[in-house]
Design a protein around this motif. Structure first.
Motif, short mmCIF file in Angstrom:
data_model
loop_
_atom_site.label_atom_id
_atom_site.label_comp_id
_atom_site.label_asym_id
_atom_site.label_seq_id
_atom_site.Cartn_x
_atom_site.Cartn_y
_atom_site.Cartn_z
N PRO A 20 39.18 44.56 43.95
CA PRO A 20 39.22 44.99 45.36
C PRO A 20 40.60 44.86 45.97
O PRO A 20 40.97 45.63 46.85
N ALA A 21 41.36 43.88 45.50
CA ALA A 21 42.73 43.67 46.00
C ALA A 21 43.61 43.28 44.82
O ALA A 21 43.12 42.77 43.80
N ALA A 22 44.89 43.54 44.96
CA ALA A 22 45.81 43.19 43.89
C ALA A 22 45.80 41.68 43.66
O ALA A 22 45.73 40.90 44.62
N ILE A 23 45.87 41.28 42.39
CA ILE A 23 45.96 39.85 42.04
C ILE A 23 47.42 39.60 41.70
O ILE A 23 47.91 39.99 40.64
N GLY B 198 42.20 48.25 42.50
CA GLY B 198 41.55 49.44 41.96
C GLY B 198 41.10 49.23 40.53
O GLY B 198 40.82 48.10 40.11
N PRO B 199 41.04 50.32 39.76
CA PRO B 199 40.61 50.21 38.37
C PRO B 199 41.58 49.35 37.56
O PRO B 199 42.80 49.54 37.64
N VAL B 200 41.04 48.39 36.81
CA VAL B 200 41.87 47.52 35.96
C VAL B 200 41.77 48.05 34.54
O VAL B 200 40.70 48.02 33.92
N THR B 201 42.86 48.56 34.02
CA THR B 201 42.87 49.18 32.69
C THR B 201 43.38 48.20 31.64
O THR B 201 44.00 47.18 31.95
N MET B 202 43.15 48.58 30.37
CA MET B 202 43.71 47.79 29.28
C MET B 202 45.23 47.82 29.34
O MET B 202 45.90 46.84 29.01
N GLY B 203 45.78 48.93 29.80
CA GLY B 203 47.23 49.00 29.95
C GLY B 203 47.75 47.95 30.92
O GLY B 203 48.81 47.36 30.70
N ALA B 204 47.00 47.70 32.01
CA ALA B 204 47.41 46.68 32.97
C ALA B 204 47.39 45.29 32.34
O ALA B 204 48.24 44.44 32.64
N GLN C 241 33.08 39.93 33.45
CA GLN C 241 32.87 39.91 34.89
C GLN C 241 32.23 41.23 35.35
O GLN C 241 31.34 41.26 36.19
N THR C 242 32.74 42.32 34.76
CA THR C 242 32.21 43.64 35.11
C THR C 242 30.76 43.79 34.68
O THR C 242 29.92 44.32 35.42
N GLN C 243 30.43 43.32 33.47
CA GLN C 243 29.05 43.40 32.99
C GLN C 243 28.10 42.60 33.87
O GLN C 243 26.92 42.92 33.96
N GLN C 244 28.61 41.56 34.50
CA GLN C 244 27.80 40.74 35.41
C GLN C 244 27.78 41.30 36.82
O GLN C 244 27.25 40.67 37.75
N GLY C 245 28.41 42.45 37.01
CA GLY C 245 28.43 43.07 38.32
C GLY C 245 29.41 42.45 39.29
O GLY C 245 29.30 42.64 40.51
N LYS C 246 30.39 41.73 38.76
CA LYS C 246 31.36 41.03 39.62
C LYS C 246 32.68 41.79 39.65
O LYS C 246 33.11 42.38 38.65
N ALA C 247 33.32 41.74 40.80
CA ALA C 247 34.65 42.32 40.95
C ALA C 247 35.68 41.36 40.36
O ALA C 247 35.43 40.16 40.19
N ILE C 248 36.86 41.90 40.05
CA ILE C 248 37.96 41.09 39.51
C ILE C 248 38.81 40.61 40.68
O ILE C 248 39.49 41.40 41.33
N GLN C 249 38.76 39.33 40.94
CA GLN C 249 39.49 38.81 42.08
C GLN C 249 39.83 37.34 41.87
O GLN C 249 39.21 36.64 41.06
N ALA C 250 40.81 36.89 42.63
CA ALA C 250 41.26 35.50 42.58
C ALA C 250 41.98 35.19 43.88
O ALA C 250 42.37 36.10 44.62
#
Length: 253
Positions: free
Chosen positions: A76-79, A125-131, A236-245
């Motif tokens: 949702p926001a940049a980490i 936004g979308p977190v890619t393997m490249g990131a 985290q994604t499989q658990q329906g959670k956003a990536i955040q810290a």
């Protein structure tokens, strides 16, 4: 008279040394290798593309592009990272402690990641393997150290100087840059205890001036730190959670 002879001898030796010195010095290096005419050509936009070469690399380029653009999760926001405690330092420190605990089948007390080891933020936004590759381009393995209390004290002495967060711990920094009120796992730091630390093999080997770890023998997990980061985001994604810290006050100033 003897003094005069000595002076003349010294002048003679100096003259001989001066004359002979150039002959004793190695001649300057003169390169002799030259590129074959067929390859000695500038490469740039003006050079026409080679269809055969393009066909050869096309499958590899497509595969790399597909892998690097694969979306692992949503942020949702940049980490971001910054000097001292940062969302990114907390994010990576926590996940490496959790992954090491799973691999060893036992709790791991602390997670350590230096700010310099984190090369790029996770964009919103979308977190890619490249990131993930940009964040962790190194082939570092996640390892665990069994660390005596005095060495843990050295870790916090180091951490306090740069205000570095340590996953699993909370501490304060005095005006003199000394650690105080160290709490690990919710308990006061015990100098007589041995603590487990999840860390990269680079830092365990004394990288980033953490030389106090060099005498300890790491236990390997066989997991690259980059893989641990990617796996955590997928889970985290499989658990329906956003990536955040977030910054949580692990380092109190």
């Amino acid at each position: 008279m003897q003094f005069l002879r000595s002076q003349l001898a010294a002048l003679g030796l100096l003259a001989a040394t001066t004359l002979l010195a150039p002959a004793c010095q190695r001649a300057g290096y003169v390169p002799t290798a030259k590129l074959a005419p067929a390859t000695a050509q500038p490469v740039g936009p003006a050079l026409a593309e080679n269809p055969a070469a393009l066909d050869l690399i096309a499958p590899y380029r497509q595969r790399v592009t597909e892998q690097m653009t694969t979306v692992l999760g949503q942020a949702p926001a940049a980490i971001t990272k910054n000097p001292g405690e940062s969302p990114l330092a907390n994010f990576v420190g926590d996940l490496q402690r959790q992954r090491a605990s799973r691999e060893l089948g036992q709790p791991v007390d602390l997670g350590v990641m230096s700010n310099g080891g984190l090369r790029a933020p996770i964009p919103a936004g979308p977190v890619t393997m490249g990131a993930v590759f940009e964040l962790m381009p190194f082939e570092n393995e996640l390892v665990v150290l069994s660390t005596p209390g005095p060495v843990v004290q050295q870790l916090f002495d180091y951490a306090a100087r740069v205000k570095m967060p340590v996953s699993g711990a909370v501490y304060a920094v005095t005006q003199e840059g000394k650690p105080t009120s160290i709490s690990i796992g919710g308990q006061p730091f015990d100098l007589a205890r041995t603590y487990t630390i999840a860390i990269s093999d680079y830092l365990a080997g004394g990288g980033d001036n953490m030389t106090f770890f060099k005498t300890l023998k790491p236990r390997g997990t066989g997991i690259l730190l980059r893989t641990a980061i990617a796996d955590h985001i997928r889970e985290q994604t499989q658990q329906g959670k956003a990536i955040q810290a977030a910054v949580e006050g692990r380092v109190k100033l």
